[in-house]
Design a protein around this motif. Sequence first.
Motif, mmCIF file in Angstrom:
data_model
loop_
_atom_site.group_PDB
_atom_site.id
_atom_site.type_symbol
_atom_site.label_atom_id
_atom_site.label_comp_id
_atom_site.label_asym_id
_atom_site.label_seq_id
_atom_site.Cartn_x
_atom_site.Cartn_y
_atom_site.Cartn_z
ATOM 1 N N TYR A 167 -4.000 -1.803 -10.831
ATOM 2 C CA TYR A 167 -2.944 -2.431 -10.040
ATOM 3 C C TYR A 167 -2.461 -3.705 -10.694
ATOM 4 O O TYR A 167 -2.990 -4.612 -10.914
ATOM 5 C CB TYR A 167 -3.322 -2.844 -8.462
ATOM 6 C CG TYR A 167 -2.138 -3.469 -7.697
ATOM 7 C CD1 TYR A 167 -0.907 -2.914 -7.524
ATOM 8 C CD2 TYR A 167 -2.330 -4.742 -7.498
ATOM 9 C CE1 TYR A 167 -0.116 -3.415 -6.509
ATOM 10 C CE2 TYR A 167 -1.315 -5.382 -6.798
ATOM 11 C CZ TYR A 167 -0.181 -4.685 -6.277
ATOM 12 O OH TYR A 167 0.949 -5.448 -5.602
ATOM 13 N N THR B 274 0.524 1.102 -9.379
ATOM 14 C CA THR B 274 -0.898 1.295 -9.387
ATOM 15 C C THR B 274 -0.793 2.518 -10.089
ATOM 16 O O THR B 274 0.046 3.463 -9.818
ATOM 17 C CB THR B 274 -1.458 1.282 -7.932
ATOM 18 O OG1 THR B 274 -1.328 0.311 -7.159
ATOM 19 C CG2 THR B 274 -2.902 1.759 -8.082
ATOM 20 N N ARG C 53 6.071 7.330 -4.971
ATOM 21 C CA ARG C 53 4.348 7.672 -4.998
ATOM 22 C C ARG C 53 4.702 9.138 -5.830
ATOM 23 O O ARG C 53 4.577 10.050 -5.310
ATOM 24 C CB ARG C 53 3.852 7.871 -3.740
ATOM 25 C CG ARG C 53 3.585 6.482 -3.132
ATOM 26 C CD ARG C 53 2.124 6.451 -2.588
ATOM 27 N NE ARG C 53 1.795 5.008 -2.311
ATOM 28 C CZ ARG C 53 2.168 4.269 -1.457
ATOM 29 N NH1 ARG C 53 3.089 4.789 -0.751
ATOM 30 N NH2 ARG C 53 1.681 3.236 -1.423
ATOM 31 N N ARG D 111 9.148 2.165 -2.016
ATOM 32 C CA ARG D 111 7.759 2.747 -2.535
ATOM 33 C C ARG D 111 7.959 4.148 -3.330
ATOM 34 O O ARG D 111 8.636 5.049 -2.344
ATOM 35 C CB ARG D 111 6.733 2.719 -1.482
ATOM 36 C CG ARG D 111 6.521 1.739 -0.550
ATOM 37 C CD ARG D 111 5.334 2.018 0.312
ATOM 38 N NE ARG D 111 4.935 0.925 1.155
ATOM 39 C CZ ARG D 111 5.172 0.767 2.379
ATOM 40 N NH1 ARG D 111 5.984 1.772 3.040
ATOM 41 N NH2 ARG D 111 4.969 -0.285 3.072
ATOM 42 N N THR E 211 0.909 -1.120 -0.114
ATOM 43 C CA THR E 211 0.029 -0.013 -0.056
ATOM 44 C C THR E 211 0.687 1.134 -0.010
ATOM 45 O O THR E 211 2.122 1.125 0.338
ATOM 46 C CB THR E 211 -1.137 0.038 1.112
ATOM 47 O OG1 THR E 211 -0.154 -0.352 2.287
ATOM 48 C CG2 THR E 211 -1.882 -0.990 1.204
ATOM 49 N N SER E 212 0.265 2.423 -0.481
ATOM 50 C CA SER E 212 1.094 3.428 -0.457
ATOM 51 C C SER E 212 1.178 4.221 0.555
ATOM 52 O O SER E 212 0.480 4.049 1.548
ATOM 53 C CB SER E 212 0.435 4.334 -1.556
ATOM 54 O OG SER E 212 -0.578 4.148 -2.538
ATOM 55 N N ASP F 27 -2.504 6.714 0.288
ATOM 56 C CA ASP F 27 -2.148 6.827 -1.052
ATOM 57 C C ASP F 27 -2.093 8.376 -1.492
ATOM 58 O O ASP F 27 -1.680 8.521 -2.642
ATOM 59 C CB ASP F 27 -3.050 6.158 -2.039
ATOM 60 C CG ASP F 27 -2.799 4.473 -1.921
ATOM 61 O OD1 ASP F 27 -1.963 4.272 -1.336
ATOM 62 O OD2 ASP F 27 -3.755 3.865 -2.483
ATOM 63 N N HIS G 31 -7.945 4.918 -0.251
ATOM 64 C CA HIS G 31 -6.950 4.665 0.408
ATOM 65 C C HIS G 31 -6.148 5.985 1.009
ATOM 66 O O HIS G 31 -5.367 6.464 0.201
ATOM 67 C CB HIS G 31 -5.956 3.580 -0.218
ATOM 68 C CG HIS G 31 -6.584 2.502 -0.326
ATOM 69 N ND1 HIS G 31 -6.756 1.299 0.680
ATOM 70 C CD2 HIS G 31 -7.006 1.723 -1.752
ATOM 71 C CE1 HIS G 31 -7.447 0.320 -0.159
ATOM 72 N NE2 HIS G 31 -7.481 0.444 -1.243
ATOM 73 N N THR H 254 -9.511 2.437 -5.775
ATOM 74 C CA THR H 254 -8.419 2.040 -6.083
ATOM 75 C C THR H 254 -8.731 0.592 -6.714
ATOM 76 O O THR H 254 -9.026 -0.158 -5.630
ATOM 77 C CB THR H 254 -7.170 1.883 -5.129
ATOM 78 O OG1 THR H 254 -6.998 3.460 -4.647
ATOM 79 C CG2 THR H 254 -6.005 1.622 -5.820
ATOM 80 N N GLN I 42 -2.611 9.696 -9.378
ATOM 81 C CA GLN I 42 -1.814 9.160 -8.455
ATOM 82 C C GLN I 42 -1.277 7.818 -8.672
ATOM 83 O O GLN I 42 -2.180 6.867 -9.321
ATOM 84 C CB GLN I 42 -2.527 9.188 -6.914
ATOM 85 C CG GLN I 42 -3.871 8.275 -6.809
ATOM 86 C CD GLN I 42 -4.333 8.276 -5.423
ATOM 87 O OE1 GLN I 42 -4.374 9.448 -4.759
ATOM 88 N NE2 GLN I 42 -4.858 7.124 -4.773
ATOM 89 N N TYR J 131 1.748 4.480 -7.867
ATOM 90 C CA TYR J 131 2.529 3.891 -6.979
ATOM 91 C C TYR J 131 3.513 2.929 -7.618
ATOM 92 O O TYR J 131 2.907 2.169 -8.764
ATOM 93 C CB TYR J 131 1.806 3.157 -6.170
ATOM 94 C CG TYR J 131 2.593 1.878 -5.117
ATOM 95 C CD1 TYR J 131 3.315 2.157 -4.086
ATOM 96 C CD2 TYR J 131 2.363 0.571 -5.699
ATOM 97 C CE1 TYR J 131 4.063 1.212 -3.273
ATOM 98 C CE2 TYR J 131 3.337 -0.228 -5.080
ATOM 99 C CZ TYR J 131 4.101 -0.035 -3.822
ATOM 100 O OH TYR J 131 4.591 -1.096 -3.299
#
Length: 955
Positions: free
Chosen positions: A415, A386, A300, A298, A12-13, A157, A154, A147, A324, A326
């Motif tokens: 994703y 993502t 972003r 990660r 997860t972001s 994110d 989320h 998402t 947005q 990821y």
Amino acid sequence: MSGKMLGLLRSTSFFALLVASPAIAQETSGSAAIKSEAEPTPQQDNQSNAASGASADPVTGAAAEEIIVTGYRAALGSAQEMKRRSDAIVDAIVSEDIGKLPDNNAAEAISRVVGVQVLRYNDEAGVVLVRGLPDVGTTFNGREFFTAEDRVLHLQDFPAGVAAGLEVYKSGTSDLIEPGLAGLINLRSRRPFDVKDTEIAGEVRGSYNDQAKAYDPAGNLLLTKRWDTGIGEIGALVNFSYVRTTYRNADRYADSAVISPAGFNAEDTADDLTVTTPGVGQFRFPANAGNFYEKGIRHRPAINGTIQWRPTPDLEIYAEGLWQAYRGKVLRDGFNVNFERRDINGVAPTLSNVVLVEGEPLKAASFTKTGGYVPEFFRSTQDDKTDTYQAALGFKWNSGRATLSGDFAYTNSKYEADEDSVDAQLATAPTINVDWDVKGSAIFDLGDFDKMNPANYVWRGFYQRHFVTKGDGVQGRLDLELETDSAWLPKLQFGVRASDRTALMQNNNRYAYTAGLRMPLASLPTGELELINDGFRGDPQRFQNWLMPSRSAIRGNVEALRQLSYASVQQLTVLFPNDGGIRDAVTKFATEEIPFDPLNGFTAKEASYAMYGQGKYEFDLGGISADGTFGVRVVNTDGEYSGYSRVTDANGVAQIVPQISRQNYLDVLPSIQTRIRFSPQFQMRLAFNQTRTRPSFGQLNPSLNITRNSPGPDGSPPQYAAFGSGGNPNLKPLTSDNYDATLEYYFSKNGSATLAVFYRDLEGFISNYTRDVMDPDYGRIQINRPENAGKGRIKGAEASFQTFFDFLPGLLSGFGAQANVTYLDGTNALPTILGEGARQVRITGLSKWAYNLTGFYEKGPLSARLSYNHRSSYINSYNRNSNEQQYAGEITRGISRLDFSASYEAFKGITIVGNVSNILAEPFNNYRYYNETQYFPRDLRIEGRYFSLGVRFKM
């Protein structure tokens, strides 16, 4: 965690909210007009009924001509004023607040709101709970945002500059998009009309994780400008954000399956274990123990922008877009020791030096294992990404007594993950010395095993997975607000909303099990083996490291590993001609691309249509004024969900069966809110509403995997005709009747004390259960799938207090404090076991106590904040003991968190900021009850501390 642990968690972001600016929201009827540094922004679905700053002093009632919103004081006052004036019971945090909290993302920030808790994994907050419940509706500017294939926004994110405020609605009004059982969280974005003219703001920051031992950059830039033109006023805003984070977690674990030597009534019985310690009799112990490490990077990036146009004072039109993204690189290492399985020659292990727990009969404290199955381990590499897009158009038109607004949006999200995992095992079974509970979980060693000798490692297999999940949707709404001539019913509101969603999940994978060839791990086309990094910090675990190929060697030689796997499974078909799994692997590894697997996916189409009517009322009774809303929201949901099932008969012959299911249901959701104002400072609220929460698309997947059992040797029927697992298309929405009451005392512009009590009468919590069912086609089967639990209830109370100590002299007047506490008591009925009644248990994920304590200092150019957060223990899940016909639970221990942030305005518009997150670094720790009174610890996960330093600017 146990075994190979290849059921991987989706990354997860995570981001940092960097730029501070005032949160401005639309004012409610019956309240004085507000002037601030910016003009009000139109809100979506009428969700924000508050204002930045304060329109009147809550103590004196005097009107304030202008309020400049800056600093902690103003941020707290803005959130407080929103709570005081809202139609619903709401708590909020505004962007000035988020920007100065010592947090990495919005989910961390919102965890400090009274009644809100978060679940953390891999150094970031993920799932958000409101009043102990995860079933929270989420919106972005009042519209649905999701998402991939899921239903939720989320918070972790979202990029820095997007958030102008986070609003937690604990009681719903009819004009809100359907909240979940726990309420609704709306993330409100910045818009160009929020500022007077031109603004350039942002931050550049670097952070360090003491466990990953890595430095990461982050940056944010926000540009906004307003123009007066011949066609009206125009504003434009664009925000760029990038955050990189590196994490490393270390986990040592004991298995949830608790076993015993043969002949004892435990969950499971190990076959023919030899116990040489005299006098110990029977005892229990986990079937596995091991280490699990995860490291990841990660990335972003994100861009969002808004254009607002006001051609006349009565009409506003806007367009906004958001991208947005990821990008992740993940490395997972697992090492598992099994204490029950036989070796390749069929010889069971021997247990010696057995020590039992004093005062707890039949429970092992430690022992030594020799022989039996060899330890297994793996190195999993994953690249995932993502991309989520949302574009929206909207308007607001005021014709005098009528206001018409609309919002129309399209969302698309995808994703994708590619995983390649090398599996290995030791060449021989070493002596294992294990202690089952040392500082929270199991520790073990491998005696005199030489971990640096490559000859001790054998290739066990190669696993590949390509996972895709995606969804898109269109939505639109129209809202009409009418002013009436009635003194007691001054406003009427009506609206319609429609949405159409699609969702898809596909998980293609293949596995070549090659242990039978006994090939040295060092012979793979991945070069020299390396000693893995563990991530422990002073932990008592005795065995922590082993040899494996490097991540880059695995990712860079995927095709060579695939070809070697193909040749190996072909060779194994000669050695094991009757093994269907090997024959299946030959087919799957014959091509470079992983073949499509219809059994590992689903598609969903779902449309919803809603309409609402709501009235705003107000009246006086003997000097006491009251106002509020009453209304009803009607929602129709129409969905189609499809997948494939596999039914395997007693002879091992499988049949693929397409599955399609439909759901169509109507929800009528009334609500009523009343606010009684005893004085400008003191008020009470009473509220009632009904909520529904739809099951997730994955839970509604109609696919099942059914394996029929063979009759006994004498022809007698088996205990279970079949075993199965899968989704459940017959799930019903979660339903709740919600009752709320609050007392609120506002003694200054940023000082208040509030108390809330609430009750939820609910039914249908969804969780995975293994239970017996009578199937019309198969008879008595044991199946694991999502199920609706029975009736339940939650009752609780919240208290909060905040103030600055302005009465203190000189520099001491800069101190302030904020505190809140939540108490929850909730139970629900588990699904019934055949022949037994429903059993009431604590609701999963619900902590009985949670509290936040925050100290502030703000004087001149210096600001600082120290925040302490604690939540008590909670139930993770319930599992039925197969032999004892009862449920046992897995529980997570309570955990505390301490964070610090400070800032110093060195020059006008230039501020130096620093944060330290997770100062205490308390480990995550859970444990598994295997009967009503006894348990073994499970996971002990150690996470990192974050240190960051940066410069914030605004001009």
